[in-house]
Design a protein around this motif. Structure first.
Motif, PDB file in Angstrom:
ATOM      1  N   ALA A 167      -7.612  12.223  -2.020  1.00 46.42           N
ATOM      2  CA  ALA A 167      -6.541  11.880  -0.811  1.00 46.42           C
ATOM      3  C   ALA A 167      -6.674  10.395  -0.321  1.00 46.42           C
ATOM      4  CB  ALA A 167      -6.617  12.875   0.174  1.00 46.42           C
ATOM      5  N   PHE A 168      -7.976  10.042  -0.076  1.00 39.98           N
ATOM      6  CA  PHE A 168      -8.237   8.686   0.067  1.00 39.98           C
ATOM      7  C   PHE A 168      -7.786   7.617  -0.739  1.00 39.98           C
ATOM      8  CE2 PHE A 168     -10.935   5.042   0.529  1.00 39.98           C
ATOM      9  CZ  PHE A 168     -10.695   4.620   2.008  1.00 39.98           C
ATOM     10  N   ALA A 169      -7.787   7.902  -2.106  1.00 42.30           N
ATOM     11  CA  ALA A 169      -7.567   7.066  -3.123  1.00 42.30           C
ATOM     12  C   ALA A 169      -5.969   6.905  -3.143  1.00 42.30           C
ATOM     13  CB  ALA A 169      -8.046   7.209  -4.596  1.00 42.30           C
ATOM     14  N   GLY A 170      -5.316   8.108  -2.853  1.00 43.94           N
ATOM     15  CA  GLY A 170      -3.735   8.090  -2.943  1.00 43.94           C
ATOM     16  C   GLY A 170      -3.168   7.197  -1.730  1.00 43.94           C
ATOM     17  N   PHE A 171      -4.147   7.285  -0.543  1.00 47.24           N
ATOM     18  CA  PHE A 171      -3.870   6.620   0.529  1.00 47.24           C
ATOM     19  C   PHE A 171      -3.825   5.268   0.539  1.00 47.24           C
ATOM     20  CE2 PHE A 171      -5.213   4.740   4.574  1.00 47.24           C
ATOM     21  CZ  PHE A 171      -4.100   4.721   5.492  1.00 47.24           C
ATOM     22  N   LEU A 172      -4.807   4.711  -0.265  1.00 51.19           N
ATOM     23  CA  LEU A 172      -4.911   3.160  -0.424  1.00 51.19           C
ATOM     24  C   LEU A 172      -3.932   2.715  -1.591  1.00 51.19           C
ATOM     25  CD1 LEU A 172      -8.853   2.815  -1.285  1.00 51.19           C
ATOM     26  CD2 LEU A 172      -7.406   2.122   0.979  1.00 51.19           C
ATOM     27  N   LEU A 173      -3.595   3.781  -2.634  1.00 52.11           N
ATOM     28  CA  LEU A 173      -2.525   3.145  -3.394  1.00 52.11           C
ATOM     29  C   LEU A 173      -1.194   3.215  -2.834  1.00 52.11           C
ATOM     30  CD1 LEU A 173      -3.303   5.407  -6.552  1.00 52.11           C
ATOM     31  CD2 LEU A 173      -3.467   3.075  -6.540  1.00 52.11           C
ATOM     32  N   LEU A 174      -0.959   4.014  -1.925  1.00 53.16           N
ATOM     33  CA  LEU A 174       0.443   4.133  -1.100  1.00 53.16           C
ATOM     34  C   LEU A 174       0.699   2.720  -0.108  1.00 53.16           C
ATOM     35  CD1 LEU A 174       0.788   7.721   0.047  1.00 53.16           C
ATOM     36  CD2 LEU A 174       2.295   6.537  -1.584  1.00 53.16           C
ATOM     37  N   ILE A 175      -0.588   2.553   0.492  1.00 48.59           N
ATOM     38  CA  ILE A 175      -0.637   1.025   1.326  1.00 48.59           C
ATOM     39  C   ILE A 175      -0.256   0.093   0.346  1.00 48.59           C
ATOM     40  CG2 ILE A 175      -1.920  -0.407   2.640  1.00 48.59           C
ATOM     41  CD1 ILE A 175      -3.478   1.966   3.672  1.00 48.59           C
ATOM     42  N   ALA A 178       3.325   0.385  -1.658  1.00 47.14           N
ATOM     43  CA  ALA A 178       4.298   1.051  -0.925  1.00 47.14           C
ATOM     44  C   ALA A 178       5.774   0.729  -1.634  1.00 47.14           C
ATOM     45  CB  ALA A 178       4.291   0.938   0.531  1.00 47.14           C
ATOM     46  N   PRO A 179       6.099  -0.562  -1.267  1.00 50.56           N
ATOM     47  CA  PRO A 179       7.555  -0.884  -1.919  1.00 50.56           C
ATOM     48  C   PRO A 179       7.801  -0.414  -3.333  1.00 50.56           C
ATOM     49  CG  PRO A 179       6.287  -2.898  -0.888  1.00 50.56           C
ATOM     50  CD  PRO A 179       5.256  -1.921  -1.239  1.00 50.56           C
ATOM     51  N   GLN A 180       6.956  -0.450  -4.206  1.00 49.58           N
ATOM     52  CA  GLN A 180       7.316   0.274  -5.495  1.00 49.58           C
ATOM     53  C   GLN A 180       7.436   1.633  -5.602  1.00 49.58           C
ATOM     54  OE1 GLN A 180       5.161  -2.256  -4.789  1.00 49.58           O
ATOM     55  NE2 GLN A 180       4.900  -3.723  -6.276  1.00 49.58           N
ATOM     56  N   PHE A 181       6.816   2.236  -4.435  1.00 53.38           N
ATOM     57  CA  PHE A 181       6.782   3.678  -4.492  1.00 53.38           C
ATOM     58  C   PHE A 181       8.105   4.169  -3.796  1.00 53.38           C
ATOM     59  CE2 PHE A 181       2.125   4.110  -5.018  1.00 53.38           C
ATOM     60  CZ  PHE A 181       2.428   4.041  -6.399  1.00 53.38           C
ATOM     61  N   LYS A 182       8.797   3.177  -3.046  1.00 54.35           N
ATOM     62  CA  LYS A 182      10.194   3.782  -2.179  1.00 54.35           C
ATOM     63  C   LYS A 182      11.183   4.205  -3.309  1.00 54.35           C
ATOM     64  CE  LYS A 182       9.517   0.237   1.545  1.00 54.35           C
ATOM     65  NZ  LYS A 182      10.038  -0.859   2.267  1.00 54.35           N
ATOM     66  N   LYS A 202       1.752 -10.662  -2.548  1.00 58.62           N
ATOM     67  CA  LYS A 202       1.649  -9.146  -2.456  1.00 58.62           C
ATOM     68  C   LYS A 202       0.501  -8.636  -1.734  1.00 58.62           C
ATOM     69  CE  LYS A 202      -1.242  -9.673  -6.540  1.00 58.62           C
ATOM     70  NZ  LYS A 202      -1.482  -9.148  -7.922  1.00 58.62           N
ATOM     71  N   HIS A 203       0.215  -7.521  -1.429  1.00 53.89           N
ATOM     72  CA  HIS A 203      -0.662  -6.726  -0.715  1.00 53.89           C
ATOM     73  C   HIS A 203      -1.893  -7.001  -1.234  1.00 53.89           C
ATOM     74  CE1 HIS A 203      -2.711  -4.115   1.809  1.00 53.89           C
ATOM     75  NE2 HIS A 203      -1.663  -4.147   2.496  1.00 53.89           N
ATOM     76  N   PRO A 204      -3.023  -7.447  -0.328  1.00 52.02           N
ATOM     77  CA  PRO A 204      -4.264  -7.673  -0.910  1.00 52.02           C
ATOM     78  C   PRO A 204      -5.052  -6.537  -1.712  1.00 52.02           C
ATOM     79  CG  PRO A 204      -4.053  -8.667   1.382  1.00 52.02           C
ATOM     80  CD  PRO A 204      -3.018  -7.911   0.984  1.00 52.02           C
ATOM     81  N   LEU A 205      -4.675  -5.451  -1.485  1.00 53.67           N
ATOM     82  CA  LEU A 205      -5.281  -4.182  -2.086  1.00 53.67           C
ATOM     83  C   LEU A 205      -4.684  -4.082  -3.510  1.00 53.67           C
ATOM     84  CD1 LEU A 205      -5.212  -1.173   0.491  1.00 53.67           C
ATOM     85  CD2 LEU A 205      -7.354  -2.382  -0.457  1.00 53.67           C
ATOM     86  N   GLN A 206      -3.494  -4.686  -3.845  1.00 52.73           N
ATOM     87  CA  GLN A 206      -3.169  -4.514  -5.165  1.00 52.73           C
ATOM     88  C   GLN A 206      -4.085  -5.399  -5.959  1.00 52.73           C
ATOM     89  OE1 GLN A 206       1.145  -5.709  -5.703  1.00 52.73           O
ATOM     90  NE2 GLN A 206       1.704  -4.658  -3.890  1.00 52.73           N
ATOM     91  N   SER A 207      -4.715  -6.316  -5.707  1.00 54.60           N
ATOM     92  CA  SER A 207      -5.924  -6.858  -6.608  1.00 54.60           C
ATOM     93  C   SER A 207      -6.733  -6.070  -6.918  1.00 54.60           C
ATOM     94  CB  SER A 207      -6.447  -8.195  -5.803  1.00 54.60           C
ATOM     95  OG  SER A 207      -5.188  -8.949  -5.403  1.00 54.60           O
ATOM     96  N   VAL A 208      -7.075  -5.067  -6.163  1.00 52.74           N
ATOM     97  CA  VAL A 208      -8.268  -4.058  -6.362  1.00 52.74           C
ATOM     98  C   VAL A 208      -7.731  -3.342  -7.702  1.00 52.74           C
ATOM     99  CG1 VAL A 208      -9.805  -2.428  -5.485  1.00 52.74           C
ATOM    100  CG2 VAL A 208      -9.128  -4.199  -4.036  1.00 52.74           C
TER     101      VAL A 208
END
Length: 404
Positions: A23-31, A34-38, A262-268
Motif C-alpha cells: 500500500a505504501f509503495a502504491g501510494f508513492l507511485l500515485l504521488i 498521478a498525471p499519467q494515471f489519470k 516532473k515530480h522528484p519522486l519519479q526519479s526514484v
C-alpha cells in the motif's frame, strides 16, 4: 508457570506487513505518476474525455480506419513528425501553446479551438453539461503571436463573408445537430475550408504548418455521433496528415509533464536511480527478515536497580566517586579495620581507645608494621584517591598480619 502467548500469529503479522508495504509503495507511485494515471474521464475537452466536448471518439475512429493514434503526455515527444492535434481549453496557458508550437518546428499541427463552456454533470463526472458558447473576446490562446489579426466569429453572424475563390466548401452550413457555429475571420491566415455560406472553418497560419479548426463540433464526440459530420471531420484529418499516425496532445490539458518539471519522486522509479531503489528495497527486506527470525530464547529483562547489600555499597561508592569525595572515607575505613581486627583477635571488651590500639599492635605476628595510630592518621588525612588507596592497603596489610 504459564508461558505468555503472542496476540497474533506469525502468519497474520507477515500478511499485515506485506499489505502495508504494498500500500505504501502504491501510494508513492500515485504521488509520482498521478498525471499519467489519470483516466481523463472528467467531462473536459481533450483526447481522453468521453463527454460530448471530448475527443476520445476521434482517437477510436483513428484506430478503426487503419491509422494509429499516439497519445502525447511528455513534452519530449512533441517533436514527432506526425500530425499533432492540439485541443486547448478555455483556461489553457497561452505561453504553453507558444512553447508547444516552437517545439513542433515545421511539423504539421492542428489546433482545435474550444467552443463550449461546460461543467461536469452531477453524478456522472465523465459527462458534461453545456452552459453556453465561449466568448471569443481577447487573445486566441497564444495564436495572436503568429496571426495578430486572427479573430473568431460566432452565430448570429453580423457581417457577410468574403468567400475566397477556389477554396473548398462544406456541403452543409450546419455541423451535425448543433445550430450554433463558430468561424474564423480577420487576416494572417490562408483559408482551407469554408462552410456553405463562405465563412472560414479551417485555415493555415501564414508561413507556418499550423492549422486552426474554428468549430470543434466537426471532430469532437458530439459531432462524430452524426455520420455526415464524422465523414467531414475525418476528411479534414486525413487531408492534413502526412503519415499513418495521428498524435493527440495532452500536455496542454495538464496531463503529464516535461522531463525538467516532473515530480522528484519519479526519479526514484526511473533510471539511473532505479537500481539504487531496488537495492534499498532488498536491503530493507533482508533487515526485516533478520529481525523477524529469533535465535534462542529472549533474554529476560532484569531489574533496573538490583537488590542486596553489595548493590547498596556499589551505589554508595558511585555517589562518592561522582562527587569526588572518596578520600573522605579514610577515617571510617580505619575505624572499621580496627573493629574487625578486635573481633578476630578476641580483644578484651574493656579495652578501648589507645589501650586497644596498643593491644592490637602487640598482637601482630609480623614485625615492621607501623603503629595503627600512624596508619589511621594517614587514612584520615588523605587528600586524593591515590593517597587513600595507599593508606587502605597499609591498613589491610596490618589487619591481615594480626588475624591470620
Amino acid at each position: 508457570m504459564s508461558v505468555e502467548q503472542a496476540p497474533f500469529r506469525s502468519r497474520t503479522v507477515f500478511i499485515i506487513i506485506a499489505v502495508a508495504v504494498v500500500a505504501f509503495a502504491g501510494f508513492l507511485l500515485l504521488i509520482a505518476f498521478a498525471p499519467q494515471f489519470k483516466s481523463g474521464h472528467d467531462g473536459r475537452g481533450h483526447a481522453l474525455s468521453t463527454s460530448g466536448n471530448g475527443y476520445a471518439g476521434l482517437v477510436e475512429l483513428t484506430d478503426a480506419v487503419g491509422a494509429h493514434s499516439l497519445i502525447v503526455r511528455d513534452e519530449g515527444d512533441l517533436a514527432t513528425r506526425d500530425l499533432l492535434i492540439v485541443t486547448p481549453e478555455i483556461d489553457s496557458d497561452a505561453k504553453s501553446l507558444v512553447k508547444l508550437l516552437t517545439a513542433r518546428g515545421d511539423a504539421p499541427t492542428l489546433i482545435v479551438l474550444p467552443k463550449w463552456w461546460t461543467l461536469p454533470l452531477p453524478g456522472r463526472q465523465d459527462w458534461s453539461q453545456r452552459i453556453e458558447m465561449i466568448c471569443p473576446c481577447g487573445g486566441l490562446y497564444g495564436l495572436e503571436k503568429y496571426a495578430p489579426k486572427l479573430l473568431v466569429e460566432q452565430t448570429p453572424f453580423k457581417a457577410a463573408p468574403a468567400a475566397p475563390g477556389g477554396t473548398p466548401r462544406m456541403a452543409h452550413a450546419k455541423v451535425g445537430r448543433i445550430d450554433e457555429q463558430q468561424r474564423l475571420t480577420g487576416s494572417g491566415f490562408v483559408p482551407m475550408l469554408l462552410d456553405a455560406d463562405g465563412r472560414v472553418i479551417l485555415a493555415q497560419l501564414e508561413h507556418r504548418p499550423v492549422y486552426v479548426l474554428a468549430d470543434p463540433d466537426l471532430i469532437n464526440n458530439q459531432g462524430l455521433a452524426d455520420p455526415w459530420t464524422a465523414r467531414q471531420g475525418w476528411r479534414i484529418i486525413d487531408d492534413l496528415a502526412t503519415t499513418n499516425e495521428i498524435a493527440f496532445d495532452l500536455t496542454l490539458n495538464g496531463f503529464g509533464a516535461s522531463k525538467n518539471a516532473k515530480h522528484p519522486l519519479q526519479s526514484v522509479f526511473e533510471p539511473p536511480f532505479l537500481p539504487v531503489t531496488l537495492i534499498i528495497v532488498a536491503a530493507g527486506f533482508l533487515a526485516g527478515l533478520h529481525g523477524a527470525i529469533r535465535f534462542g530464547a529472549p533474554a529476560a529483562a532484569g531489574r533496573a536497580i538490583a537488590m542486596g547489600k553489595r548493590t547498596l555499597v556499589d551505589n554508595a561508592a558511585m555517589l562518592f566517586r561522582a562527587a569526588r569525595k572518596e578520600h573522605r572515607v579514610g577515617a571510617a575505613y580505619a575505624s572499621l579495620t580496627r573493629d574487625l581486627t578486635a573481633q578476630a583477635t578476641h580483644a578484651p571488651a574493656r579495652l578501648s581507645g589507645e589501650a586497644l590500639d596498643q593491644y592490637l599492635d602487640r598482637s601482630g605476628k609480623a614485625e615492621g608494621d607501623p603503629p595503627y595510630a600512624t596508619l589511621a592518621w594517614q587514612a584520615e588525612t588523605a587528600e586524593d584517591r591515590d593517597q587513600l588507596l595507599s593508606a587502605a592497603r597499609a591498613l589491610y596489610r596490618w589487619r591481615r598480619n594480626r588475624t591470620r
